[in-house]
Scaffold this active site. Structure first.
Site, PDB file in Angstrom:
ATOM      1  N   GLU A 116       0.872  -1.172   0.000  1.00  0.00           N
ATOM      2  CA  GLU A 116       0.000   0.000   0.000  1.00  0.00           C
ATOM      3  C   GLU A 116       0.908   1.220   0.000  1.00  0.00           C
ATOM      4  O   GLU A 116       1.473   1.581   1.030  1.00  0.00           O
ATOM      5  CB  GLU A 116      -0.921  -0.020   1.223  1.00  0.00           C
ATOM      6  CG  GLU A 116      -1.826  -1.241   1.290  1.00  0.00           C
ATOM      7  CD  GLU A 116      -2.774  -1.363   0.106  1.00  0.00           C
ATOM      8  OE1 GLU A 116      -2.891  -0.390  -0.681  1.00  0.00           O
ATOM      9  OE2 GLU A 116      -3.393  -2.416  -0.062  1.00  0.00           O
ATOM     10  N   CYS A 160      -1.859   9.119   2.694  1.00  0.00           N
ATOM     11  CA  CYS A 160      -1.466   8.598   1.378  1.00  0.00           C
ATOM     12  C   CYS A 160      -2.582   8.744   0.354  1.00  0.00           C
ATOM     13  O   CYS A 160      -2.317   8.798  -0.849  1.00  0.00           O
ATOM     14  CB  CYS A 160      -1.020   7.140   1.492  1.00  0.00           C
ATOM     15  SG  CYS A 160      -2.283   6.019   2.110  1.00  0.00           S
TER      16      CYS A 160
END
Length: 480
Positions: A227, A261
């Site tokens: 991720e 993010c």
């Protein structure tokens, strides 16, 4: 656990031994009990929730200490609530996820044969946890790891020292070490951790570090879920109400001071609406954060991050960009590592703000005259972790969804696809691989094991050599 060997004389030697010994402890425990029941998995999930509930205030304080200043409300919402709500969702679904799946049987085996897919635990899952949402990202992975029946080792970030200390001290009262263990980053631990022969490795962090982790895991043929991040864009289309878009984009952008993010990294906007968006932003942000020192406004995590973002702002300004500061007072404060929310106009295409993930409270606005411009620009770069189109035109949204690839999408808002427990979350290409939310998260940490049950009579027997005329006719029938 075996004693530390005499040759283990340096701190990293001691850490390496502890990591390997813990992995062996967990693997032995897995082999002794490879398939926990639903009741056991439910109990593990409830203990995760109990730990979060019992230590809520201590977790908030620890994360605040790691940041220097982290909004209490942001921690309660994004870390505490999200994990507890995630446990509740998985508990509603888990019994169904665990059931063997019946699959169809092909023509060659129609005499009572059957097919099943049986979800089975992989074993020991490793996780490398980032600092920006350490409870959310660490424990959400644990939810699906435990739901799938595994054991886990987690390595915390060097920027999560206070939280890591709390977890290492308190978790053993809830889980034995052969089920769950946390490790602090004391220098070189992450590298050693990624070399371990896990059954699966989950990494959340930068693309540069993700490449190193994947290379280390490849030596053990260890599957990885990465991720990562990237420059996730918003596209504000001409038909969408501008104030609504501003309210939603600005909330996501300056939440956690932009250190997310999946935040809106930059926004594409019709050229004729840029000035109005800036004016609205001044009103909205000043009302939310009246001053830089607001307790509701989070600090940059460390000096390196602070200097990186301020240097990017100064570079853009020196090269002709316009910096629009959205709260009064100083632009930033080095002592508290707070940077005022900014919008940036006319940033050069090759400056740091346009080429690197910003990960800070800075929103570049990129004007466009035709929708083809943002589509082409996004597709020319690395695939982003998220896409945020704003439009009430269904045909236009359909076009953007089908012409622009990203990890996930929130239509007419930012970020919230991540908070939907029944949606898979993950990147694509440079922004990552794999998923670990929803049913797909359960699948990630399971071996979806195919099992064929042959009937008492097998049709294949009709095809045993020497091949008869019947076999010839049967095969011609099957292949025509």
């Amino acid at each position: 656990m075996s004693a530390i060997p005499l040759h283990a004389s340096t701190p990293i030697d001691l850490v390496r031994h502890d990591l390997k010994a813990t992995l062996k402890l967990q693997r032995d425990a897995y082999l002794a009990h490879p398939y926990p029941s639903f009741a056991e998995r439910k109990a593990d999930l409830l203990k995760l929730k109990a730990f979060i509930r019992d230590h809520r205030d201590a977790i908030v304080d620890a994360i605040n200490a790691d940041y220097g200043n982290r909004s209490r409300h942001e921690t309660l919402f994004a870390e505490i609530f999200t994990v507890m709500d995630g446990v509740d969702h998985v508990l509603k679904e888990l019994k169904g996820w665990m059931k063997p799946q019946r699959r169809s049987v092909d023509l060659m085996n129609f005499f009572g044969a059957s097919n099943r897919v049986i979800p089975q635990p992989l074993g020991v899952v490793g996780a490398i946890v980032p600092w920006n949402f350490p409870i959310n990202l660490g424990f959400t992975g644990l939810i699906y790891t435990f739901a799938a029946g595994n054991r886990s080792m987690l390595k915390m970030s060097e920027n999560s020292r206070h939280l890591a200390r709390l977890l290492i001290e308190k978790i053993p009262a809830y889980f034995p070490k052969d089920k769950l263990a946390f490790f602090d980053e004391s220098g070189g631990v992450g590298q050693e951790f990624s070399k371990l022969k896990f059954d699966h490795l989950l990494f959340t962090g930068s693309g540069a570090t993700g490449r190193q982790v994947m290379a280390a895991a490849a030596h053990n043929l260890c599957p990885v879920t990465l991720e990562l991040g990237g420059k996730s864009p918003a596209i504000v289309c001409n038909d969408f109400p501008l104030r609504v878009a501003a309210e939603r984009i600005l909330f996501v952008k300056y939440f956690n001071a932009g250190q997310i993010c999946t935040t809106v990294d930059h926004a594409y906007m019709p050229r004729q609406k840029v000035d109005e968006f800036v004016a609205l932003s001044r009103q909205i942000v000043h009302k939310r954060y009246p001053k830089l020192g607001s307790k509701d406004y989070t600090s940059l995590i460390d000096q390196k991050s602070f200097e990186r973002v301020t240097a990017a702002l100064e570079e853009a300004q020196a090269r002709g960009a316009t910096l629009v500061q959205l709260v009064p007072g100083p632009r930033w404060d080095a002592e508290t590592r707070k940077i005022a929310p900014h919008i940036v106009l006319n940033a050069p295409e090759d400056c740091a703000l346009r080429t690197r993930e910003i990960f800070g409270p800075v929103l570049p606005i990129i004007p466009f005259d035709a929708i083809e411009e943002p589509i082409s620009a996004i597709n020319a770069g690395p695939r982003p972790l998220a896409l945020y189109p704003f439009s009430n035109d269904k045909a236009l949204i359909h076009r953007l969804l089908h012409e622009v690839m990203s990890g996930g999408v929130s239509v007419n808002d930012g970020l919230f696809h991540v908070a939907q427990h029944d949606l898979p979350f993950g990147g694509v290409g440079d922004s990552g691989m794999g998923h670990y939310h929803g049913y797909e998260g359960f699948v990630t940490f399971s071996k979806m094991r195919p099992v064929f049950y042959q009937a008492s009579f097998s049709a294949v027997k009709l095809l045993y050599p020497p091949y008869s005329n019947f076999a010839t006719k049967y095969l011609h029938f099957l292949t025509k």
